[in-house]
Design an enzyme around this catalytic site. Structure first.
Site, PDB file in Angstrom:
ATOM      1  N   TYR A  32       0.845  -1.188   0.000  1.00 16.19           N
ATOM      2  CA  TYR A  32       0.000   0.000   0.000  1.00 16.19           C
ATOM      3  C   TYR A  32       0.882   1.241   0.000  1.00 16.19           C
ATOM      4  CZ  TYR A  32      -2.980   3.740   1.656  1.00 16.19           C
ATOM      5  OH  TYR A  32      -3.641   4.941   1.763  1.00 16.19           O
ATOM      6  N   GLU A  66      -3.589   7.465  -3.965  1.00 20.20           N
ATOM      7  CA  GLU A  66      -3.328   6.172  -3.336  1.00 20.20           C
ATOM      8  C   GLU A  66      -3.125   5.073  -4.382  1.00 20.20           C
ATOM      9  OE1 GLU A  66      -5.996   5.230   0.247  1.00 20.20           O
ATOM     10  OE2 GLU A  66      -6.742   3.887  -1.290  1.00 20.20           O
TER      11      GLU A  66
END
Ligand code: GDP
Ligand code: MN
Length: 378
Positions: A101, A189
């Site tokens: 992530y 993101e």
């Protein structure tokens, strides 16, 4: 404003980031054709402004073009967190050895961009943030200098052991930061950032939210707006010149001024209630704005009470009162309305309201307490 995955990926690609290609389709038959063009397996991905698409069944791996068509058929029209899927992205399937992530957002505490990275990426990152916060490495970026190379390496180093992978990831961090700044984003993101079995690092999902206040100077980004994919209430509010954000509670709030609107929501929470929305009717509120505001608030079936909190400065409270009376003529409002209004022309406003059978509070505490009470009863 939220972007779709395919739009966010376009921005990332423009900044040189390794992102698999993709084709957006609105029809299942086009999905088969797109899958054929890519050859091999593809992933069919719902394009909606919502996270957790994978868990909701909006991300499917298709082995053949026929399967891609069938998945597209199933996903198009699907509801994910209250939003209807109008488009799907067809993208070649990647082989995945690991998922990480990487995100950057504007952090309120440091008032600066903040990177967050974790080697525990994939669909459960919220759970990771909750149960093992130490698995997330954070870095605050000084916007005067941007993300410095050693910082990018420090972040990448927490994701991988292999030097070649660290190098690729560090480069991607820089590209993500540039994308974030250039787009005027409040959040950007990559989840997951994958490593393929041959050691290539790639972004296979992308999520970007734009700060609405950046849009006026970024027409290319504003052009990404997909009104059909936004909640109807937010589109209506924007067109009516109101600032509106839908929330999950049942106390509909109609307030003038962003600061007072925030204070009102705080007070609703203080008295044990939950606001259904943030709504700022703005400074000079003509009666029509109030009518539009009430239309938007009452369209939400969760709303059990409508709370007005108006402090008349430039806003004339008699205008607001006229708007409330006018709205009750035009709209069939089934929930109670409680009103607090004080300031410019308040005597006139109270007269108007009383003439229409309303009474008004002058104390903010009293009106909020009453609103919460009504919301819990109803
Ligand atoms: P999200 O659920 O909305 O975040 O959608 P993602 O694009 O992140 O996909 C969810 C999950 O599906 C990923 O974490 C992967 O595990 C899987 N996935 C997505 N794309 C691919 C792909 O190309 N190949 C494989 N094998 N899995 C994928
Ligand atoms: Mn994802």
């Amino acid at each position: 404003m939220d972007l779709h995955e395919y739009q966010a990926k376009e921005i990332f690609r423009d900044h040189g980031m390794p992102v698999p290609p993709g084709t957006v389709v609105t029809d299942a038959s086009e999905a088969a054709a797109a899958a054929r063009d890519f050859g091999g397996m593809v992933v069919v991905k719902a394009q909606v402004h919502s996270g957790g698409r994978g868990k909701a069944g909006g991300v499917k791996l298709a082995k053949t073009p026929e399967e891609a068509e069938a998945y597209a058929e199933a996903i198009l029209g699907m509801e994910i967190n209250g939003l209807t899927v109008e488009k799907v992205l067809i993208t070649p399937a990647e082989d995945i050895a690991s998922e990480a992530y990487v995100g950057v957002l504007v952090d309120r505490v440091t008032q600066a961009p903040m990177f967050m990275v974790s080697s525990e990426g994939g669909i459960d990152i919220e759970e990771v943030a909750h149960s093992q916060p130490e698995a997330i490495r954070r870095l605050s970026v000084d916007p005067r200098y941007g993300l410095l190379p050693h910082q990018a390496f420090w972040l990448a180093n927490s994701l991988y052991d292999d030097p070649a992978q660290i190098k690729q990831a560090a480069k991607i961090m820089g590209q993500l930061y540039r994308s974030f700044v250039d787009a005027g984003a409040s959040m950007a993101e990559i989840n997951p950032l994958i490593v393929t079995p041959s050691g290539e690092v790639k972004a296979i999902d992308a999520k970007v939210s734009i700060d609405d206040n950046e849009l006026f100077r970024k027409p290319a980004i504003e052009a990404y707006r997909d009104s059909a994919a936004e909640p109807q209430a937010e589109t209506d509010a924007r067109e009516a010149g109101l600032t509106f954000i839908k929330l999950d509670g049942n106390v509909g709030c109609c307030v003038n001024g962003a600061g007072l609107a925030m204070a009102t929501m705080d007070l609703v929470k203080f008295y044990g209630g939950e606001p259904a929305n943030f709504l700022d009717i703005g400074g000079s509120s003509n009666p029509e704005k109030v009518v539009n505001a009430l239309r938007i608030i009452t369209a939400d079936p969760a709303v059990k009470v409508i709370l007005f909190n108006i402090f008349g400065g430039i806003t004339r409270t008699d205008d607001v009162a006229n708007g409330i009376v006018e709205a009750t003529r035009q709209i069939d409002i089934e929930v109670p309305i409680v009103i607090r209004l004080t300031g410019t022309n308040e005597e006139k406003a109270l007269e108007i309201l009383e003439g229409a059978g309303f009474s008004a509070y002058t104390s903010m505490d009293a009106v909020v307490e009453r609103a919460v009470e009504l919301a819990t009863q109803g």
